[in-house]
Design a protein around this motif. Sequence first.
Motif, PDB file in Angstrom:
ATOM      1  N   VAL A   1       0.837  -1.201   0.000  1.00  0.00           N
ATOM      2  CA  VAL A   1       0.000   0.000   0.000  1.00  0.00           C
ATOM      3  C   VAL A   1       0.871   1.250   0.000  1.00  0.00           C
ATOM      4  CG1 VAL A   1      -2.045  -1.033   1.059  1.00  0.00           C
ATOM      5  CG2 VAL A   1      -0.228  -0.115   2.525  1.00  0.00           C
ATOM      6  N   SER A   2       2.131   1.110  -0.432  1.00  0.00           N
ATOM      7  CA  SER A   2       3.037   2.253  -0.411  1.00  0.00           C
ATOM      8  C   SER A   2       3.115   2.891  -1.794  1.00  0.00           C
ATOM      9  CB  SER A   2       4.419   1.822   0.080  1.00  0.00           C
ATOM     10  OG  SER A   2       4.995   0.825  -0.762  1.00  0.00           O
ATOM     11  N   ARG A   3       4.089   2.496  -2.595  1.00  0.00           N
ATOM     12  CA  ARG A   3       4.227   2.945  -3.963  1.00  0.00           C
ATOM     13  C   ARG A   3       4.610   1.746  -4.820  1.00  0.00           C
ATOM     14  NH1 ARG A   3       1.635   6.581  -2.556  1.00  0.00           N
ATOM     15  NH2 ARG A   3       2.049   8.831  -2.758  1.00  0.00           N
TER      16      ARG A   3
ATOM     17  N   ASN B   1      -3.467 -16.068  -7.569  1.00  0.00           N
ATOM     18  CA  ASN B   1      -3.070 -15.773  -6.190  1.00  0.00           C
ATOM     19  C   ASN B   1      -2.637 -14.327  -5.995  1.00  0.00           C
ATOM     20  OD1 ASN B   1      -0.870 -16.287  -7.839  1.00  0.00           O
ATOM     21  ND2 ASN B   1       0.328 -17.355  -6.275  1.00  0.00           N
ATOM     22  N   VAL B   2      -3.307 -13.411  -6.698  1.00  0.00           N
ATOM     23  CA  VAL B   2      -3.017 -11.986  -6.538  1.00  0.00           C
ATOM     24  C   VAL B   2      -4.328 -11.208  -6.528  1.00  0.00           C
ATOM     25  CG1 VAL B   2      -2.704 -11.614  -9.022  1.00  0.00           C
ATOM     26  CG2 VAL B   2      -1.669 -10.026  -7.408  1.00  0.00           C
ATOM     27  N   VAL B   3      -4.394 -10.190  -5.657  1.00  0.00           N
ATOM     28  CA  VAL B   3      -5.540  -9.287  -5.584  1.00  0.00           C
ATOM     29  C   VAL B   3      -5.040  -7.887  -5.922  1.00  0.00           C
ATOM     30  CG1 VAL B   3      -7.281  -8.251  -4.077  1.00  0.00           C
ATOM     31  CG2 VAL B   3      -6.725 -10.684  -3.845  1.00  0.00           C
ATOM     32  N   LEU B   4      -5.746  -7.211  -6.826  1.00  0.00           N
ATOM     33  CA  LEU B   4      -5.341  -5.883  -7.269  1.00  0.00           C
ATOM     34  C   LEU B   4      -6.462  -4.878  -7.052  1.00  0.00           C
ATOM     35  CD1 LEU B   4      -3.793  -6.901 -10.718  1.00  0.00           C
ATOM     36  CD2 LEU B   4      -2.517  -6.330  -8.649  1.00  0.00           C
ATOM     37  N   THR B   5      -6.103  -3.685  -6.573  1.00  0.00           N
ATOM     38  CA  THR B   5      -7.036  -2.555  -6.516  1.00  0.00           C
ATOM     39  C   THR B   5      -6.324  -1.333  -7.099  1.00  0.00           C
ATOM     40  OG1 THR B   5      -6.401  -2.029  -4.220  1.00  0.00           O
ATOM     41  CG2 THR B   5      -8.337  -3.438  -4.538  1.00  0.00           C
ATOM     42  N   PRO B   6      -7.070  -0.352  -7.639  1.00  0.00           N
ATOM     43  CA  PRO B   6      -6.469   0.720  -8.445  1.00  0.00           C
ATOM     44  C   PRO B   6      -6.032   1.956  -7.646  1.00  0.00           C
ATOM     45  CG  PRO B   6      -8.833   0.838  -8.637  1.00  0.00           C
ATOM     46  CD  PRO B   6      -8.545  -0.349  -7.757  1.00  0.00           C
ATOM     47  N   HIS B   7      -5.086   1.760  -6.730  1.00  0.00           N
ATOM     48  CA  HIS B   7      -4.508   2.854  -5.935  1.00  0.00           C
ATOM     49  C   HIS B   7      -5.611   3.668  -5.255  1.00  0.00           C
ATOM     50  CE1 HIS B   7      -0.751   5.633  -5.583  1.00  0.00           C
ATOM     51  NE2 HIS B   7      -1.475   5.630  -4.465  1.00  0.00           N
ATOM     52  N   VAL B   8      -6.449   2.969  -4.502  1.00  0.00           N
ATOM     53  CA  VAL B   8      -7.558   3.617  -3.794  1.00  0.00           C
ATOM     54  C   VAL B   8      -7.394   3.532  -2.277  1.00  0.00           C
ATOM     55  CG1 VAL B   8      -9.223   3.252  -5.659  1.00  0.00           C
ATOM     56  CG2 VAL B   8      -8.940   1.482  -3.901  1.00  0.00           C
ATOM     57  N   GLY B   9      -6.239   3.035  -1.816  1.00  0.00           N
ATOM     58  CA  GLY B   9      -6.053   2.823  -0.381  1.00  0.00           C
ATOM     59  C   GLY B   9      -6.274   4.063   0.457  1.00  0.00           C
ATOM     60  N   GLY B  10      -5.906   5.225  -0.060  1.00  0.00           N
ATOM     61  CA  GLY B  10      -6.061   6.460   0.698  1.00  0.00           C
ATOM     62  C   GLY B  10      -7.300   7.252   0.338  1.00  0.00           C
TER      63      GLY B  10
ATOM     64  N   LEU C   1      -2.004  -5.978  -4.035  1.00  0.00           N
ATOM     65  CA  LEU C   1      -1.377  -4.705  -4.370  1.00  0.00           C
ATOM     66  C   LEU C   1      -2.430  -3.634  -4.611  1.00  0.00           C
ATOM     67  CD1 LEU C   1       1.121  -5.992  -7.111  1.00  0.00           C
ATOM     68  CD2 LEU C   1       1.500  -5.912  -4.634  1.00  0.00           C
ATOM     69  N   ASP C   2      -2.293  -2.522  -3.921  1.00  0.00           N
ATOM     70  CA  ASP C   2      -3.095  -1.341  -4.259  1.00  0.00           C
ATOM     71  C   ASP C   2      -2.311  -0.418  -5.172  1.00  0.00           C
ATOM     72  OD1 ASP C   2      -5.394   0.418  -4.012  1.00  0.00           O
ATOM     73  OD2 ASP C   2      -4.081   1.719  -2.829  1.00  0.00           O
ATOM     74  N   VAL C   3      -1.011  -0.642  -5.258  1.00  0.00           N
ATOM     75  CA  VAL C   3      -0.123   0.196  -6.077  1.00  0.00           C
ATOM     76  C   VAL C   3       0.785  -0.715  -6.879  1.00  0.00           C
ATOM     77  CG1 VAL C   3      -0.162   2.202  -4.547  1.00  0.00           C
ATOM     78  CG2 VAL C   3       1.453   0.373  -4.097  1.00  0.00           C
ATOM     79  N   TYR C   4       1.211  -0.255  -8.056  1.00  0.00           N
ATOM     80  CA  TYR C   4       2.037  -1.101  -8.900  1.00  0.00           C
ATOM     81  C   TYR C   4       2.768  -0.233  -9.918  1.00  0.00           C
ATOM     82  CZ  TYR C   4      -2.813  -0.952 -10.496  1.00  0.00           C
ATOM     83  OH  TYR C   4      -4.096  -0.550 -10.769  1.00  0.00           O
ATOM     84  N   GLU C   5       3.836  -0.792 -10.440  1.00  0.00           N
ATOM     85  CA  GLU C   5       4.608  -0.081 -11.453  1.00  0.00           C
ATOM     86  C   GLU C   5       3.764   0.085 -12.715  1.00  0.00           C
ATOM     87  OE1 GLU C   5       9.172  -1.119 -10.957  1.00  0.00           O
ATOM     88  OE2 GLU C   5       7.988  -2.972 -11.062  1.00  0.00           O
ATOM     89  N   GLY C   6       3.931   1.240 -13.371  1.00  0.00           N
ATOM     90  CA  GLY C   6       3.217   1.493 -14.613  1.00  0.00           C
ATOM     91  C   GLY C   6       1.801   1.997 -14.446  1.00  0.00           C
ATOM     92  N   GLU C   7       1.438   2.463 -13.241  1.00  0.00           N
ATOM     93  CA  GLU C   7       0.089   2.999 -13.056  1.00  0.00           C
ATOM     94  C   GLU C   7      -0.191   4.097 -14.092  1.00  0.00           C
ATOM     95  OE1 GLU C   7      -0.425   4.450  -9.076  1.00  0.00           O
ATOM     96  OE2 GLU C   7       0.078   2.536  -8.150  1.00  0.00           O
TER      97      GLU C   7
END
Length: 310
Positions: free
Chosen positions: A228-230, A271-280, A253-259
């Motif tokens: 949940v960082s960068r 075995n991966v869960v992704l959200t679109p940088h909405v943690g904050g 991951l809420d954050v990932y390279e290439g956003e």
Amino acid sequence: MKPSLLVLIHLNDDSRAGIATAFDIVYAPDASLRDAAIAAHGATIRAVLTNGTTGLSAAEIDRMPQLELIGALGAGYENLAVDHARARAIVVVNGAGTNDHCVADHAFALLLAVVRDVPQLDQATRAGVWRDALPLHPNVSNKRLGIVGLGNIGEKVARRGAGFDMEIGYHNRKPREGSPLRYFDSVEALAHWCDFLVVSTPGGAGTRHLIGERVLDALGPQGFVVNVSRGSVVDTAALARALSAQTIAGAALDVYEGEPHPPEALLALRNVVLTPHVGGRSPEAIKASVDNFISNAKRHFAGEPVLTPI
């Protein structure tokens, strides 16, 4: 006359209305609008509102000769030319503390989702699959939680972990004075010890690919990682290899390279869960961040010290 503010990030109507009480807004939240807005209005802009991902470059700062205040809406500021701004005596502020609870909540939502396999169970249920045909998944409670970056968000993640009766350790560049939590002097050592690794360290060059192949190998085949960082902190290619080979059990991951584009190497993996940088992002967090920026701006233009300087 209100000072001119260049806004480089998306804001909802309520946020824009609140900021408009203090500023004349030039709204350019897309890359296609950004350069044109600076070209047309740069000579009169006195403040810029951005965030850590969107940033503001030294060259852009130099195109705004009257610029005196830069605000990063969230806590991050990794793509903001802070040193260059300071050299021009521009005040730089961020939204430290305004969305910490939201990010910590989301970190635990991701952890629970990936460990308990919630997205896959939801899909199976909708397809009519009953529990007896599905694999068992481990508890989250009574496990070892490792936190990379025990700042304000990391501390709140730790408090939530304590509510799950977890044993908690952390890694910082140096031990956090007064913290009762177990300190590890390397991320690799922390990963080897813990079951779940939550990443909440700042982004930037100093932490790029901090979570790479060696750390993931240390986490092991029963381990899970949550970021949940960068996006830059986790080596996407190394993570994809680890997930595919089941070197680790899962990642969220809420954050990932290439956003904003999600990493292709991860999309087909179960075995991966992704959200679109909405943690904050929540109504409460956005309002607090905007209110904090307005307070900083009003204090600055009144000649008073700002509340959250970088």
